[in-house]
Write a protein that holds these residues in place. Structure first.
Motif, PDB file in Angstrom:
ATOM      1  N   ASN A 175       4.239   8.277  -0.124  1.00 27.94           N
ATOM      2  CA  ASN A 175       3.831   6.948  -0.577  1.00 27.94           C
ATOM      3  C   ASN A 175       4.653   6.607  -1.820  1.00 27.94           C
ATOM      4  O   ASN A 175       4.756   7.431  -2.734  1.00 27.94           O
ATOM      5  N   PHE A 200      -4.192  10.797  -2.903  1.00 21.12           N
ATOM      6  CA  PHE A 200      -3.316  10.099  -3.838  1.00 21.12           C
ATOM      7  C   PHE A 200      -3.343  10.762  -5.221  1.00 21.12           C
ATOM      8  O   PHE A 200      -2.288  11.129  -5.760  1.00 21.12           O
ATOM      9  N   TYR A 201      -4.511  10.946  -5.772  1.00 13.39           N
ATOM     10  CA  TYR A 201      -4.608  11.470  -7.137  1.00 13.39           C
ATOM     11  C   TYR A 201      -4.228  12.948  -7.222  1.00 13.39           C
ATOM     12  O   TYR A 201      -3.582  13.377  -8.182  1.00 13.39           O
ATOM     13  N   ASP A 255      -9.804  10.236   3.343  1.00 14.85           N
ATOM     14  CA  ASP A 255      -9.950   9.985   1.905  1.00 14.85           C
ATOM     15  C   ASP A 255      -8.578   9.885   1.253  1.00 14.85           C
ATOM     16  O   ASP A 255      -8.134  10.806   0.561  1.00 14.85           O
ATOM     17  N   GLY A 256      -7.903   8.769   1.474  1.00 20.40           N
ATOM     18  CA  GLY A 256      -6.578   8.563   0.912  1.00 20.40           C
ATOM     19  C   GLY A 256      -6.553   8.567  -0.601  1.00 20.40           C
ATOM     20  O   GLY A 256      -5.578   8.999  -1.220  1.00 20.40           O
ATOM     21  N   ARG A 257      -7.630   8.097  -1.232  1.00 18.76           N
ATOM     22  CA  ARG A 257      -7.677   8.057  -2.694  1.00 18.76           C
ATOM     23  C   ARG A 257      -7.643   9.463  -3.282  1.00 18.76           C
ATOM     24  O   ARG A 257      -6.946   9.723  -4.266  1.00 18.76           O
ATOM     25  N   ASP A 258      -8.379  10.385  -2.666  1.00 21.86           N
ATOM     26  CA  ASP A 258      -8.397  11.758  -3.148  1.00 21.86           C
ATOM     27  C   ASP A 258      -7.022  12.406  -2.965  1.00 21.86           C
ATOM     28  O   ASP A 258      -6.538  13.124  -3.851  1.00 21.86           O
ATOM     29  N   LYS A 268       0.802  -1.222   0.000  1.00 24.01           N
ATOM     30  CA  LYS A 268       0.000   0.000   0.000  1.00 24.01           C
ATOM     31  C   LYS A 268       0.838   1.276   0.000  1.00 24.01           C
ATOM     32  O   LYS A 268       0.440   2.288  -0.570  1.00 24.01           O
ATOM     33  N   ARG A 322       3.991   4.659  -4.211  1.00 24.34           N
ATOM     34  CA  ARG A 322       3.173   4.596  -5.424  1.00 24.34           C
ATOM     35  C   ARG A 322       2.947   5.994  -5.994  1.00 24.34           C
ATOM     36  O   ARG A 322       2.913   6.174  -7.217  1.00 24.34           O
TER      37      ARG A 322
END
Length: 314
Positions: A246, A212-213, A207-210, A34, A248
């Motif tokens: 991160n 991230f992007y 909101d890790g996805r938000d 992750k 990624r």
């Protein structure tokens, strides 16, 4: 502006991924998949944000080409303060008896380092200062909720110090060619993406996805923009130093820019996310190895949201 030297301090205690299995069920394989993090550092019981800051400054004094008492501006940067009144900047002034300096601290999450540099630029331009210390320190473990399986494993403690002068003082100075920062609170989750509410759960990432992007988008855009404004391309860049959140995100930024991953400075695998200090620590790690005329871009993205990039020439 010129960077005279850079230094950092990392606490001794290593916390491996295995630590979290009994805490929140996250195992080594899941954490690496992750985030890319294998280990992180935790401050000792007698350490805090202020002591970390002083240790980072102390590490740089031997390479400073002037007496530290010549500094007339000290800017602290952290989102994990030990004391919200006697800040990390103030304890640095006290430790080294820096008389008549302008002293304050700021917070804009993980972009705070570059926001601090831009503030220093303003003081220099106004003729109110000529030599500055930017000291960044994060004691994330003081605010970490170890039971949180989403974000508890991300954080590490660490500090950095960057010494800046208005004019060149040494042939070893690095020149700041350009810097810009920007707020993005109106985009995506904004202040809701990453939160630290000391009386309500500590550090969380709803909101890790938000995050991230948006981190990929803005760290890539800011890097490309600062290079183009100075008539450089990615092919001219020798080092990319991103915020260390991160692996990624870092990989995707390099891919977006078509920049070789082997020329990206990465420390979060062993240090975790050291917040506002992370990119400054990365810069400190390569400061003395950068060859004359080599270029580095420091690019950041912080919760809130905010972003920035700085172009530096050795």
């Amino acid at each position: 502006m010129f960077i005279n030297t850079a230094s950092h301090y990392i606490p001794e205690e290593i916390i491996p991924n295995s630590y979290f299995l009994d805490k929140n069920g996250m195992d080594d394989e899941s954490i690496i998949r992750k985030s890319g993090i294998k280990n992180r550092r935790r401050a000792a019981a007698n350490e805090n944000t202020n002591t970390l800051a002083v240790s980072a400054v102390e590490a740089g004094i031997a390479n400073l080409p002037y007496d530290i008492t010549e500094v007339d501006l000290i800017v602290g940067a952290t989102y994990t303060p030990y004391d919200t009144v006697g800040t990390l900047a103030h304890v640095v002034q006290q430790k080294y008896e820096i008389d008549k300096a302008i002293v304050f601290s700021i917070s804009s999450a993980c972009s705070s380092f570059l926001n601090a540099v831009e503030i220093v630029e303003g003081y220099f331009a106004l003729g109110k200062a000529t030599k500055a210390i930017i000291v960044n320190a994060e004691h994330n473990w003081a605010y970490n909720n170890e039971d949180d399986p989403i974000a508890a494993h991300l954080w590490g403690d660490g500090a950095s110090a960057i010494f800046i002068s208005k004019e060149r003082v040494s042939e070893n100075d690095h020149e700041i060619l350009d810097i810009s920062t920007e707020g993005h609170a109106h985009i995506g989750r904004g202040p809701g993406g990453v939160c630290l509410k000391p009386t309500d759960g500590g550090i969380i990432m709803p909101d890790g996805r938000d995050v991230f992007y948006n981190a990929i988008t803005y760290m890539s855009e800011k890097t490309d923009s600062v290079l183009k404004r100075n008539n450089f391309g990615v092919e001219n860049l020798d080092y990319l130093i991103p915020h260390q959140a991160n692996i990624r995100i870092i990989n995707k930024v390099a891919e977006t820019l078509s920049f070789p991953i082997e020329k990206v400075v990465i420390n979060m695998v062993e240090l975790g996310n050291t917040g506002a200090a992370s990119s400054a620590i990365g810069y400190s790690q390569i400061f003395h190895s950068m060859k004359k005329d080599e270029l580095a871009v420091i690019t950041v993205f912080g919760g809130g949201y905010s972003s920035g990039a700085m172009l530096v020439k050795a």
